[in-house]
Write a protein that holds these residues in place. Sequence first.
Motif, PDB file in Angstrom:
ATOM      1  N   UNK A 446       0.849  -1.183   0.000  1.00  0.00           N
ATOM      2  CA  UNK A 446       0.000   0.000   0.000  1.00  0.00           C
ATOM      3  C   UNK A 446       0.889   1.239   0.000  1.00  0.00           C
ATOM      4  N   UNK A 447       0.536   2.219  -0.842  1.00  0.00           N
ATOM      5  CA  UNK A 447       1.311   3.455  -0.917  1.00  0.00           C
ATOM      6  C   UNK A 447       0.457   4.689  -0.625  1.00  0.00           C
ATOM      7  N   UNK A 448      -0.828   4.489  -0.387  1.00  0.00           N
ATOM      8  CA  UNK A 448      -1.740   5.618  -0.173  1.00  0.00           C
ATOM      9  C   UNK A 448      -1.490   6.284   1.184  1.00  0.00           C
ATOM     10  N   UNK A 449      -1.350   7.605   1.208  1.00  0.00           N
ATOM     11  CA  UNK A 449      -1.169   8.337   2.459  1.00  0.00           C
ATOM     12  C   UNK A 449      -2.270   9.366   2.705  1.00  0.00           C
ATOM     13  N   UNK A 450      -3.176   9.553   1.747  1.00  0.00           N
ATOM     14  CA  UNK A 450      -4.319  10.427   1.979  1.00  0.00           C
ATOM     15  C   UNK A 450      -5.184   9.817   3.075  1.00  0.00           C
ATOM     16  N   UNK A 451      -5.494  10.602   4.118  1.00  0.00           N
ATOM     17  CA  UNK A 451      -6.139  10.071   5.308  1.00  0.00           C
ATOM     18  C   UNK A 451      -7.479   9.416   5.006  1.00  0.00           C
ATOM     19  N   UNK A 452      -8.323  10.066   4.224  1.00  0.00           N
ATOM     20  CA  UNK A 452      -9.654   9.520   3.949  1.00  0.00           C
ATOM     21  C   UNK A 452      -9.586   8.216   3.164  1.00  0.00           C
ATOM     22  N   UNK A 453      -8.709   8.166   2.191  1.00  0.00           N
ATOM     23  CA  UNK A 453      -8.571   6.946   1.396  1.00  0.00           C
ATOM     24  C   UNK A 453      -7.899   5.831   2.199  1.00  0.00           C
ATOM     25  N   UNK A 454      -6.886   6.224   2.985  1.00  0.00           N
ATOM     26  CA  UNK A 454      -6.171   5.217   3.770  1.00  0.00           C
ATOM     27  C   UNK A 454      -7.069   4.615   4.847  1.00  0.00           C
ATOM     28  N   UNK A 455      -7.955   5.407   5.406  1.00  0.00           N
ATOM     29  CA  UNK A 455      -8.877   4.900   6.427  1.00  0.00           C
ATOM     30  C   UNK A 455      -9.676   3.704   5.878  1.00  0.00           C
ATOM     31  N   UNK A 456     -10.188   3.834   4.677  1.00  0.00           N
ATOM     32  CA  UNK A 456     -10.954   2.741   4.087  1.00  0.00           C
ATOM     33  C   UNK A 456     -10.077   1.535   3.794  1.00  0.00           C
ATOM     34  N   UNK A 457      -8.837   1.782   3.404  1.00  0.00           N
ATOM     35  CA  UNK A 457      -7.912   0.688   3.128  1.00  0.00           C
ATOM     36  C   UNK A 457      -7.600  -0.088   4.406  1.00  0.00           C
ATOM     37  N   UNK A 458      -7.354   0.640   5.507  1.00  0.00           N
ATOM     38  CA  UNK A 458      -7.038  -0.003   6.784  1.00  0.00           C
ATOM     39  C   UNK A 458      -8.235  -0.816   7.276  1.00  0.00           C
TER      40      UNK A 458
END
Length: 549
Positions: A446-458
């Motif tokens: 995973x390389x996403x660091x945008x908070x809103x997008x990363x929240x869904x990934x986590x």
Amino acid sequence: MKRSIYTSLCAFAMLAAFQSCSLERSPLTDLSEKTFWDSNKNSELALTALYRGNITNGVEFSPSDFWSYAGLLYTEHLTDNAFDRRGENNAFFQISSGKLTNANNFIKQYWTVANQRIQRCNRFLEGVQKMTDGPAKTRITAEARFLRATQYLYLTSYFKDVPLVEQVLTGEEANNVKKETQANILTWCAKEFKAAAADLPRFKDIAATETGRACKQAALAFLGRTYMLMKDWTHGAETYKEIIDLGDNDIHAHYRELFQPKSGVGNKENIFYISYLANYFGCGLPQHNLAAKDGGWSLSNPSGGLFEAYEFNDGTPFSYEDPRYNPENLGENRDPRLDYTIYYNGATFKGSVYRCSPDFDAAKKERLDYSSEASRTGFMWRKYFDENAIGNITSYSAVTPIIRYAEVLLGYLECVLESGQPVSQTLLDQTINKVRGRGDVNMPAIHETNADKLREIVRHERRIELAYEGIRYWDLLRWNIAHEVLVGKIWGAPYPHSTKYAKASKEVDPTGHCRWYVGKREFRNPQDYTWPIPLSEQNINPNLREPQK
């Protein structure tokens, strides 16, 4: 707990006289307590009974404990991950489908067994003070405080405001206890877990003969869960980071091995777990979960929603329209954890092919319908089974993790993210990518660091990695999204080549992918976020009643 399965039976019998109803409405009896605590062996027997709680030996038909297989794993039936074949009138299904009442038998069972364990811990903690001071007393005191706090964390997670009892009660006292607020109980839990962690040995220092006893990291992990429930993200991050910095734990190379009898113990990932021992104190999970071809009742069924949540093996979301989707082999081109966790029509399990379709023979319990003793979704669980070593299906050496290091890493990342701190690629590599990159999973980083997008990934990663481990329902409640997720129609496996699907399914899949219709869930907001205290308890103690609106 493998080292103490046999002795737990002795200890449980010895302490049976202490048991009463849920808040221990009986005075403390003597039972030679003046001399009982003079012996370290006696104190360890009593401690073993605290670990066992009310966990059933063999097959259980209702949740006997928050840590029994039906009490822990079957909370997935309350979620979008699983379905109980017993149907929509089952007490589990009612908890999260708009039919929860204070007469629900399963929440009554959870309430009762947790309070019984708490009162046994209170008795133990009073009695252990009679021991001579020393390392042994310090350690077992910390273990009892840890076990008591875990039960309060479960109770306040689901019932919210509950009585907080730290001493042995007389019958009159028990009948008049008052509720404490969830906020105060969580503060108390945090204090108890901190104190326990300070006096418990580290994971690396637990001897092989003591496998299953609580360690410092277990107490810290429950402290991390407590902070997450409090939304105290900063302290949660600090707590999980402490476990990581201790360096005793690591991600195990093989996902499936974490849940099997021999390899599930003695690895660095399973921090705290329940280990059954076949034919001594065994687990009835195979009887409930195996398919009919293997002698089981097909009771617990993965959902189509969970199946669809597993990504393709390049990390892109699953889609029925994608050419990589193969209806003849549902695990093909998918995250390997799919095949490590569930199996489906045409898959091989225990050396033979599993068959389940609307087209098959009901007499062989292979036909997917609404009455046969076959899976209601078409899917079955592979997780927890050593397929080559299941002898007695009513008494199996199951290993069910309570705390895994993978949860610690994902919890740390979530706490950092929600605290508002920036998330770096280094942090992602130390946490979620370490989980996804284990040897037999090897999913893309995973390389996403945008908070809103990363929240869904986590959140998605927690669902996949921790599937069928009793975490999903707790997550949905604390994220306050249960009323968004646990509503609408429930679908099972796809059967695009079935000749009988259209007439056999109660509802035809409107997407055209021929998913089997299972049922419908209607979680109520806010009512279903809080379990009602059982009516029987309210009738005994008016202080437990809900205020009139």
